[in-house]
Design an enzyme around this catalytic site. Structure first.
Site, PDB file in Angstrom:
ATOM      1  N   ARG A  50     -71.011 -26.835 -62.352  1.00 45.89           N
ATOM      2  CA  ARG A  50     -70.711 -26.382 -60.647  1.00 45.89           C
ATOM      3  C   ARG A  50     -70.953 -24.843 -60.595  1.00 45.89           C
ATOM      4  NH1 ARG A  50     -64.636 -26.503 -59.652  1.00 45.89           N
ATOM      5  NH2 ARG A  50     -64.930 -28.944 -59.672  1.00 45.89           N
ATOM      6  N   ASP A 105     -62.180 -26.322 -64.359  1.00 47.79           N
ATOM      7  CA  ASP A 105     -62.678 -25.045 -63.296  1.00 47.79           C
ATOM      8  C   ASP A 105     -62.636 -23.805 -63.852  1.00 47.79           C
ATOM      9  OD1 ASP A 105     -62.266 -26.997 -61.208  1.00 47.79           O
ATOM     10  OD2 ASP A 105     -60.162 -26.454 -60.768  1.00 47.79           O
TER      11      ASP A 105
HETATM   12  P1  FDA Z   1     -67.961 -17.812 -48.209  1.00 47.34           P
HETATM   13  O1  FDA Z   1     -66.388 -17.733 -48.215  1.00 47.34           O
HETATM   14  O2  FDA Z   1     -68.663 -16.669 -48.829  1.00 47.34           O
HETATM   15  O3  FDA Z   1     -68.588 -18.111 -46.629  1.00 47.34           O
HETATM   16  C1  FDA Z   1     -69.826 -17.774 -46.361  1.00 47.34           C
HETATM   17  C2  FDA Z   1     -70.327 -18.131 -44.938  1.00 47.34           C
HETATM   18  O4  FDA Z   1     -69.732 -19.467 -44.693  1.00 47.34           O
HETATM   19  C3  FDA Z   1     -68.973 -17.715 -43.897  1.00 47.34           C
HETATM   20  O5  FDA Z   1     -69.171 -16.203 -43.339  1.00 47.34           O
HETATM   21  C4  FDA Z   1     -69.078 -18.569 -42.867  1.00 47.34           C
HETATM   22  O6  FDA Z   1     -70.183 -18.279 -41.904  1.00 47.34           O
HETATM   23  C5  FDA Z   1     -69.264 -20.002 -43.350  1.00 47.34           C
HETATM   24  N1  FDA Z   1     -68.001 -20.513 -43.668  1.00 47.34           N
HETATM   25  C6  FDA Z   1     -67.420 -20.530 -44.835  1.00 47.34           C
HETATM   26  N2  FDA Z   1     -66.303 -21.392 -44.993  1.00 47.34           N
HETATM   27  C7  FDA Z   1     -66.335 -21.848 -43.694  1.00 47.34           C
HETATM   28  C8  FDA Z   1     -65.498 -22.776 -42.865  1.00 47.34           C
HETATM   29  N3  FDA Z   1     -64.223 -23.252 -43.479  1.00 47.34           N
HETATM   30  N4  FDA Z   1     -65.879 -23.023 -41.861  1.00 47.34           N
HETATM   31  C9  FDA Z   1     -67.010 -22.434 -41.118  1.00 47.34           C
HETATM   32  N5  FDA Z   1     -67.634 -21.689 -41.567  1.00 47.34           N
HETATM   33  C10 FDA Z   1     -67.386 -21.126 -42.839  1.00 47.34           C
HETATM   34  N6  FDA Z   1     -64.009 -20.700 -57.394  1.00 47.34           N
HETATM   35  C11 FDA Z   1     -63.755 -20.307 -58.577  1.00 47.34           C
HETATM   36  O7  FDA Z   1     -63.311 -18.940 -58.889  1.00 47.34           O
HETATM   37  N7  FDA Z   1     -63.383 -21.248 -59.680  1.00 47.34           N
HETATM   38  C12 FDA Z   1     -63.620 -22.689 -59.602  1.00 47.34           C
HETATM   39  O8  FDA Z   1     -63.533 -23.393 -60.243  1.00 47.34           O
HETATM   40  C13 FDA Z   1     -64.231 -23.009 -58.136  1.00 47.34           C
HETATM   41  N8  FDA Z   1     -64.022 -24.265 -57.868  1.00 47.34           N
HETATM   42  C14 FDA Z   1     -64.483 -24.371 -56.499  1.00 47.34           C
HETATM   43  C15 FDA Z   1     -64.703 -25.899 -56.021  1.00 47.34           C
HETATM   44  C16 FDA Z   1     -65.318 -26.296 -54.933  1.00 47.34           C
HETATM   45  C17 FDA Z   1     -65.851 -27.701 -54.680  1.00 47.34           C
HETATM   46  C18 FDA Z   1     -65.701 -25.121 -53.879  1.00 47.34           C
HETATM   47  C19 FDA Z   1     -65.926 -25.616 -52.448  1.00 47.34           C
HETATM   48  C20 FDA Z   1     -65.204 -24.039 -54.227  1.00 47.34           C
HETATM   49  C21 FDA Z   1     -64.665 -23.438 -55.409  1.00 47.34           C
HETATM   50  N9  FDA Z   1     -64.447 -22.251 -55.916  1.00 47.34           N
HETATM   51  C22 FDA Z   1     -64.053 -21.966 -57.235  1.00 47.34           C
HETATM   52  C23 FDA Z   1     -64.322 -21.157 -54.803  1.00 47.34           C
HETATM   53  C24 FDA Z   1     -65.666 -20.403 -54.563  1.00 47.34           C
HETATM   54  O9  FDA Z   1     -65.728 -19.512 -55.524  1.00 47.34           O
HETATM   55  C25 FDA Z   1     -65.379 -19.550 -53.291  1.00 47.34           C
HETATM   56  O10 FDA Z   1     -64.487 -18.692 -53.297  1.00 47.34           O
HETATM   57  C26 FDA Z   1     -65.313 -20.436 -52.046  1.00 47.34           C
HETATM   58  O11 FDA Z   1     -66.170 -21.510 -51.922  1.00 47.34           O
HETATM   59  C27 FDA Z   1     -65.747 -19.385 -50.725  1.00 47.34           C
HETATM   60  O12 FDA Z   1     -67.011 -19.214 -50.841  1.00 47.34           O
HETATM   61  P2  FDA Z   1     -68.164 -20.081 -50.008  1.00 47.34           P
HETATM   62  O13 FDA Z   1     -69.457 -20.124 -50.799  1.00 47.34           O
HETATM   63  O14 FDA Z   1     -67.663 -21.460 -49.662  1.00 47.34           O
HETATM   64  O15 FDA Z   1     -68.514 -19.280 -48.715  1.00 47.34           O
END
Ligand code: FDA
Length: 304
Positions: free
Chosen positions: A181, A133
């Site tokens: 990833r 990670d």
């Molecule tokens: P984001 O939070 O930007 O959301 C975008 C939109 O998606 C929202 O406005 C909403 O519309 C929709 N949405 C998001 N979540 C939702 C929910 N629960 N329900 C409904 N709608 C939702 N970070 C890091 O720094 N180091 C790492 O090693 C990792 N590893 C990692 C593994 C995995 C499997 C995941 C999924 C994430 C990580 N992360 C991470 C975290 C990553 O950097 C990030 O902070 C989060 O995933 C949040 O960003 P998203 O891309 O999910 O959408």
């Protein structure tokens, strides 16, 4: 404004040592059991089996924060090896994710490297992939240096690139051929090193996803953002990128319907399954990412 204050508040809690230490004794509280799969690897494997039955593949992560002594780092290393052996014995479809600081990166680079070698030897024996990670910017270069060193000896190891970092595109270029990833990024970073604007981060995220996929390198798109997921689906279709060259990843307990929908559409979906006594920092970071997740805590407090 309120959302920003809540984000800062949860980020502050995630880094609070006293709270993290105290929470280890509480057991999973405030609804954390909805997003943390229990306190032991055996608890986690039960959840992995359930997810496998639904067509989802998994990665488990033994949670750990503030590792400050060699003893604690050795303990984490042993637990990673135990997790690999349990995955192999139970024959589940699952690999391992881990963090360098848990293995002693803040104590000594060489010591951490040795711990990683021990883990990768065990993972190699069982043909299990290990994902490092990515933590905050202060650990980024060291993590990439260590990955480069380890990749000379092992091919069952990869890491994570964060789209909010200005350096992401260059890192992807350097890591051509390495299974990565790709995420938006979860830590609070300064404007000197990271984009702060959400649209800019999203743009850069899609840019690096296209870059790594077009290079022909295995790409894990780890996001709950349906807009990004739809864009990726369109891009791979238009560019004839085979479905076995990439996977979607989501966290345990988040957007479970979307996870299953993607499986039904024939995509590989991996669920990140965290477990362990040290759940507080992870749980607070999830709150900071999306303060609407407070609903987990409210539900957790009101249900038995
Ligand atoms: P984001 O939070 O930007 O959301 C975008 C939109 O998606 C929202 O406005 C909403 O519309 C929709 N949405 C998001 N979540 C939702 C929910 N629960 N329900 C409904 N709608 C939702 N970070 C890091 O720094 N180091 C790492 O090693 C990792 N590893 C990692 C593994 C995995 C499997 C995941 C999924 C994430 C990580 N992360 C991470 C975290 C990553 O950097 C990030 O902070 C989060 O995933 C949040 O960003 P998203 O891309 O999910 O959408």
């Amino acid at each position: 404004m309120l959302e920003q204050s809540m984000k800062s508040f949860f980020m502050f809690l995630s880094q609070n040592k006293a709270m993290n230490h105290a929470a280890k004794k509480w057991g999973l509280k405030f609804g954390a059991s909805q997003v943390v799969a229990g306190q032991t690897i055996d608890n986690a494997i039960l959840k992995v089996k359930e997810l496998n039955e639904k067509g989802l593949t998994c990665t488990v992560d033994h949670l750990g924060e503030f590792v400050e002594s060699k003893e604690e780092a050795m303990e984490s290393t042993e637990y990673c090896i135990k997790s690999i052996e349990t995955i192999a014995e139970s024959k589940v479809d699952c690999n391992l994710s881990l963090k360098m600081t848990q293995l002693g990166l803040d104590i000594s680079y060489e010591f951490c490297l040795e711990n990683m070698r021990r883990i990768l030897n065990s993972a190699n024996k069982h043909n299990i992939f290990v994902r490092i990670d990515m933590e905050d910017y202060a650990h980024c270069q060291q993590t990439l240096d260590m990955l480069a060193e380890l990749r000379k000896e092992y091919n069952n190891v990869g890491t994570v690139i964060q789209a909010y970092l200005h350096r992401a595109e260059k890192d992807i270029e350097d890591l051509n051929g390495v299974p990565l990833r790709l995420v938006k990024g979860a830590y609070k970073e300064s404007p000197e090193v990271a984009y702060q604007d959400k649209n800019k981060i999203d743009e850069n995220y899609f840019r690096i996803i296209k870059q790594h996929l077009t290079n022909g390198s295995y790409t894990a798109i780890a996001s709950h953002d349906h807009t990004i997921i739809e864009k990726v689906k369109k891009f791979v279709k238009e560019n004839n990128i085979p479905k076995d060259l990439f996977e979607f990843q989501m966290l345990y307990g988040f957007r479970t319907n979307l996870q299953l929908q993607l499986v039904q559409e024939g995509y590989i979906v991996r669920v990140y399954v965290p477990f362990g006594k040290d759940w507080f920092g992870y749980f607070m970071r999830r709150m900071a990412e999306r303060p609407q997740n407070v609903a987990f805590a409210v539900r957790g407090l009101t249900s038995k």
